[in-house]
Motif scaffolding. Structure first.
Motif, PDB file in Angstrom:
ATOM      1  N   ASP A  83     -10.201  31.602 -10.228  1.00  0.00           N
ATOM      2  CA  ASP A  83     -11.146  30.839 -11.054  1.00  0.00           C
ATOM      3  C   ASP A  83     -12.541  31.457 -11.064  1.00  0.00           C
ATOM      4  N   GLU A  84     -12.957  32.004  -9.943  1.00  0.00           N
ATOM      5  CA  GLU A  84     -14.326  32.531  -9.844  1.00  0.00           C
ATOM      6  C   GLU A  84     -14.436  33.968 -10.336  1.00  0.00           C
ATOM      7  N   GLY A  85     -13.345  34.526 -10.828  1.00  0.00           N
ATOM      8  CA  GLY A  85     -13.361  35.911 -11.299  1.00  0.00           C
ATOM      9  C   GLY A  85     -12.794  36.854 -10.245  1.00  0.00           C
ATOM     10  N   PRO A  86     -12.494  38.098 -10.602  1.00  0.00           N
ATOM     11  CA  PRO A  86     -11.867  39.063  -9.693  1.00  0.00           C
ATOM     12  C   PRO A  86     -12.696  39.277  -8.431  1.00  0.00           C
ATOM     13  N   PHE A  87     -11.997  39.581  -7.349  1.00  0.00           N
ATOM     14  CA  PHE A  87     -12.626  39.828  -6.061  1.00  0.00           C
ATOM     15  C   PHE A  87     -12.768  41.341  -5.863  1.00  0.00           C
ATOM     16  N   GLU A  88     -13.967  41.797  -5.521  1.00  0.00           N
ATOM     17  CA  GLU A  88     -14.228  43.231  -5.379  1.00  0.00           C
ATOM     18  C   GLU A  88     -14.697  43.555  -3.960  1.00  0.00           C
ATOM     19  N   PHE A  89     -14.285  44.713  -3.477  1.00  0.00           N
ATOM     20  CA  PHE A  89     -14.787  45.214  -2.196  1.00  0.00           C
ATOM     21  C   PHE A  89     -14.558  46.722  -2.118  1.00  0.00           C
ATOM     22  N   ILE A  90     -15.213  47.352  -1.155  1.00  0.00           N
ATOM     23  CA  ILE A  90     -15.069  48.787  -0.919  1.00  0.00           C
ATOM     24  C   ILE A  90     -14.131  48.986   0.269  1.00  0.00           C
ATOM     25  N   THR A  91     -13.089  49.759   0.082  1.00  0.00           N
ATOM     26  CA  THR A  91     -12.158  49.981   1.191  1.00  0.00           C
ATOM     27  C   THR A  91     -12.822  50.809   2.291  1.00  0.00           C
ATOM     28  N   ASP A  92     -12.329  50.599   3.511  1.00  0.00           N
ATOM     29  CA  ASP A  92     -12.801  51.313   4.690  1.00  0.00           C
ATOM     30  C   ASP A  92     -14.254  50.986   5.029  1.00  0.00           C
ATOM     31  N   GLU A  93     -14.703  49.806   4.620  1.00  0.00           N
ATOM     32  CA  GLU A  93     -16.081  49.386   4.941  1.00  0.00           C
ATOM     33  C   GLU A  93     -16.094  48.083   5.735  1.00  0.00           C
ATOM     34  N   GLU A  94     -14.920  47.631   6.208  1.00  0.00           N
ATOM     35  CA  GLU A  94     -14.794  46.408   7.001  1.00  0.00           C
ATOM     36  C   GLU A  94     -15.314  45.175   6.265  1.00  0.00           C
ATOM     37  N   GLN A  95     -15.139  45.167   4.952  1.00  0.00           N
ATOM     38  CA  GLN A  95     -15.575  44.006   4.165  1.00  0.00           C
ATOM     39  C   GLN A  95     -14.499  42.927   4.125  1.00  0.00           C
ATOM     40  N   VAL A  96     -13.264  43.284   4.490  1.00  0.00           N
ATOM     41  CA  VAL A  96     -12.154  42.336   4.591  1.00  0.00           C
ATOM     42  C   VAL A  96     -11.414  42.650   5.897  1.00  0.00           C
ATOM     43  N   ILE A  97     -10.408  41.845   6.238  1.00  0.00           N
ATOM     44  CA  ILE A  97      -9.658  42.118   7.471  1.00  0.00           C
ATOM     45  C   ILE A  97      -8.968  43.486   7.362  1.00  0.00           C
ATOM     46  N   ALA A  98      -8.714  44.086   8.502  1.00  0.00           N
ATOM     47  CA  ALA A  98      -8.200  45.459   8.532  1.00  0.00           C
ATOM     48  C   ALA A  98      -6.865  45.600   7.816  1.00  0.00           C
ATOM     49  N   GLY A  99      -5.976  44.601   7.961  1.00  0.00           N
ATOM     50  CA  GLY A  99      -4.659  44.686   7.319  1.00  0.00           C
ATOM     51  C   GLY A  99      -4.753  44.716   5.817  1.00  0.00           C
ATOM     52  N   LEU A 100      -5.610  43.862   5.237  1.00  0.00           N
ATOM     53  CA  LEU A 100      -5.804  43.855   3.790  1.00  0.00           C
ATOM     54  C   LEU A 100      -6.488  45.136   3.330  1.00  0.00           C
ATOM     55  N   ASP A 101      -7.444  45.601   4.103  1.00  0.00           N
ATOM     56  CA  ASP A 101      -8.159  46.847   3.793  1.00  0.00           C
ATOM     57  C   ASP A 101      -7.184  48.018   3.719  1.00  0.00           C
ATOM     58  N   ARG A 102      -6.355  48.163   4.765  1.00  0.00           N
ATOM     59  CA  ARG A 102      -5.391  49.257   4.806  1.00  0.00           C
ATOM     60  C   ARG A 102      -4.357  49.120   3.694  1.00  0.00           C
ATOM     61  N   GLY A 103      -3.933  47.901   3.443  1.00  0.00           N
ATOM     62  CA  GLY A 103      -2.919  47.672   2.419  1.00  0.00           C
ATOM     63  C   GLY A 103      -3.413  47.969   1.024  1.00  0.00           C
TER      64      GLY A 103
END
Length: 367
Positions: A83-103
């Motif tokens: 609903d709030e629009g797409p979720f964005e982040f930079i990989t390998d920057e610890e912005q999300v949990i490690a498993g999601l980042d690696r995946g």
């Protein structure tokens, strides 16, 4: 199949007699690819829908996703990118949990996948409150993810000289921040990447050479500091040696390499680096301190050597004494055997020799 008992017929299927041999026709309708992302089965990826093309996001990519995060019992604790629009982040920057980042770094555009993530790559052993529910400690998580888009980080060969220098400076600063926060492994990766951007194999203008040399040296030294923290002493020696190839009296490189040599028990090499560092900076407090540590190591090493050689010498004397006793016993046994053999031979001679007699048949002494 059904063993020695009959199987009752069901619907239109006939009775299956006991001990029957069955022929079964199977058709594979579909399958889901399952991938071990981390190599330890702690982040497992099951592809629900194949993505487009062959390219995947990489470390440092800007990714756009949406996901639903659940516990193993199906309770949804977080949803992002709807609903709030797409979720964005930079990989390998610890912005999300490690498993999601690696995946996420393994996904193609428009790919859909579900990731099973153990607590080591999730929220660990702490309880975490998320948007829709609380995640208990040591929870295994399920993330259903769709990769909407990504922009890969430029590879060094795709950059101009100035872009590479800027990228190296940025990565170095990112590494510095991670180091200050105690994240030495990630910091080391940043320093490695920064050094790759300005590799000596790449042509740069003459006006940039001074800056490039200083930047490379800084990245190698910082990388060595990370490897020392991680107890990877051989890598620390390697990085410090790179620095000393271009600056033979770099005190930081000599000091850190000496630290690594001490940890690997190369006391002679550590002593050489410490002496050289003190020649360049006689009043350096850190180098003087490690020199004291070296002397203590040498005293302890000498004590161990004395004990070792004393034990070896005592063992040698003991073995020699035992050998002498054994030889003496063996010699006595040999002498005894010789005496017995001689006695037997004398007895044979006495028996076989004719005994001199007198004319009247009386035995006489022939001696």
């Amino acid at each position: 199949a059904f063993g020695k008992r009959d199987c009752n017929s069901r619907n239109e299927f006939p009775l299956i007699p006991s001990n029957a041999v069955l022929n079964v026709d199977l058709e594979l309708v579909s399958f889901k690819t399952v991938i071990d992302i981390t190599g330890d089965y702690k982040v497992i990826k099951k592809i629900l829908k194949e993505g487009e093309g062959t390219l995947t996001a990489n470390e440092g990519a800007a990714v756009t996703i949406r996901y639903t995060a659940m516990l193993e019992d199906g309770i949804v604790f977080e949803k992002k990118g709807f609903d709030e629009g797409p979720f964005e982040f930079i990989t390998d920057e610890e912005q999300v949990i490690a498993g999601l980042d690696r995946g996420a770094a393994t996904m193609k555009k428009r790919e859909q996948a579900i990731f099973t993530i153990t607590s080591e790559y999730g929220f660990g052993s702490t309880e975490v409150k998320r948007d829709l529910a609380v995640v208990p400690p040591n929870s295994t998580l399920l993330y259903e993810v769709e990769m909407l888009d990504f922009v890969k980080e430029k590879a060094p060969w795709q950059m101009t000289s100035q872009e590479r220098i800027k990228a190296a400076e940025r990565k170095k600063e990112e590494g510095n921040l991670l180091f200050k926060n105690g994240k030495y492994q990630r910091a080391g990766k940043k320093y490695d990447k920064a050094a790759d951007y300005i590799s000596e194999d790449t042509p740069f203008g003459d006006s940039d050479q001074k800056l490039l040399k200083a930047l490379r040296v800084s990245c190698w030294l910082n990388g060595a500091a990370c490897t020392l923290k991680l107890n990877n002493f051989l890598e620390a020696i390697k990085l410090c040696s790179k620095v000393l190839e271009v600056e033979c009296y770099n005190v930081k490189a000599l000091y850190r390499r000496a630290q690594a040599y001490l940890e690997t028990a190369d006391l002679h090499l550590a002593e050489l680096d410490i002496k050289k560092a003190l020649e360049a900076d006689p009043q350096n407090r850190e180098v003087k301190l490690i020199q004291k540590n070296l002397k203590q190591f040498q005293v302890e090493s000498n004590k161990r050597d004395v004990k070792l050689y004393s034990n070896m010498f005592a063992r040698t004397i003991k073995d020699s004494s035992v050998s002498k006793k054994r030889l003496k016993v063996e010699k006595e046994e040999d002498n005894k055997k010789d005496e017995e053999v001689m006695a037997m031979e004398m007895e044979k001679v006495a028996v076989s020799s004719p005994v001199p007699r007198s004319d009247n048949g009386t035995v006489i002494d022939s001696s």
